[in-house]
Motif scaffolding. Structure first.
Motif: not given
Length: 337
Positions: A108, A111, A192, A232, A234
């Motif tokens: 990923s 973010s 993800d 997970n 992101k």
């Protein structure tokens, strides 16, 4: 014939040398001429003006040669821009392996990039076809012919089909919203890092026509940010920002005080409104006899939860407690399931 070919090769070589080292050859010629002029002027005892001019030109051409040489070296060492096919091939391999138990995904991206909807990198997405909307955060889809259960990542909606819980406020709203959105266009799933949960469900960000369903549920106050389990994470930062805005505006689940807790959605016990008792004034009949009329009792329910808690659902028009606010579609039947 062989001699002609030899001449051609020699001429080609000379041209190549001249082209490659043109500035150096000119600089060398001018330098040699300057040297000869220097000796000649020294012998005659005359001024060295021409020598200086020739030497200056020789220096200029020498500099030009060095510059051209540096430019060629830079061009050779500069990396060539190539389209990164590794990511594309990774994406293709994801789509092909969707029928396997584990789907391969690329790592990923950060973010922190705060990529906006419509501009997201879609290399990690693959198409899916809807089979069924289970509830607000769970779907059934087919991927390459294989049916998969999908759990929307990083969000939680109220329960509408839990085997041990009653339907929670805004559960149907979330489920209906999802049904409406998925009917609008093509569906894509973005995974993800960890692809499945302990129940074997795919963990995904669901995209409908380049809009993320996870974000939309948060935006309309139909879901909370939850189940944040690294790696997970992101989109967790932008999800929390969207949730913050919905909470400030008291949208959906945030309109009920203390309904949303860190542990989930609190089970609310519907309050049954006390009946409002209205007694008519005594009437005076002939012979001055006083007679009380029968007591008329009006029942008022605040909402459908109160109706259900009283066991009065569905409530029909004309029955005590019926009101139009309990009958949204106006068909004379309130608090239908």
């Amino acid at each position: 014939m062989g001699r002609i070919i030899l001449y051609i090769i020699v001429i080609a070589f000379i041209i190549a040398v001249i082209t490659k080292f043109f500035y150096l050859l000119v600089a060398g010629a001018l330098g040699y001429w300057a040297y000869k002029q220097f000796k000649k002027s020294q012998t005659k005892g005359s001024k060295q003006t021409l020598t200086y001019v020739l030497g200056a030109f020789a220096g200029v051409f020498l500099i030009l040669f060095v510059v051209s040489l540096s430019s060629d070296t830079a061009n050779k060492t500069e990396p060539i821009a190539v389209v990164d096919t590794k990511e594309d091939s990774s994406s293709n391999s994801e789509t092909k392996s969707n029928t396997a138990d584990v789907i391969e995904t690329s790592q990923s991206s950060d973010s922190k990039g705060k990529q906006t909807q419509g501009n997201q990198n879609n290399h990690n997405r693959f198409p899916a076809t809807l089979v069924e909307v289970t509830d607000g955060d769970t779907l059934k889809v087919t991927v390459e012919g294989k049916e998969e259960k999908v759990r929307l990542l990083l969000i939680d909606t109220p329960e509408s089909v839990h085997p041990e819980k009653e339907e929670q406020p805004f559960a149907k709203d979330a489920s209906n919203f999802v049904k409406k959105q998925v009917a609008k266009g093509n569906m894509e799933l973005e995974l993800d890092v960890s692809e499945r949960d302990k129940y074997g469900r795919l963990l995904a960000y669901v995209w409908i026509d380049n809009k993320m369903l996870n974000e939309q549920l948060l935006e309309y106050g139909l879901a909370r940010v939850a189940y944040i389990y690294p790696p997970n994470t992101k989109y967790v930062d932008q999800f929390e920002e969207i949730q913050k805005q919905a909470r400030v505006q008291a949208k959906g689940i945030w309109s009920i005080e203390n309904y949303v807790q860190d542990s989930g959605f609190v089970e609310l016990k519907p309050a049954i409104e006390e009946p409002v008792v209205v007694t008519q004034a005594p009437s005076v009949e002939k012979n001055n006899e006083v007679k009380n009329e029968p007591i008329v009792t009006n029942v008022y329910y605040k909402n459908c939860d109160a109706v259900r808690a009283a066991g009065a659902d569905p409530i029909y028009e004309g029955e005590p407690g019926y009101s139009r606010k309990l009958d949204r579609d106006g068909d004379g039947i309130g608090c239908e399931r």
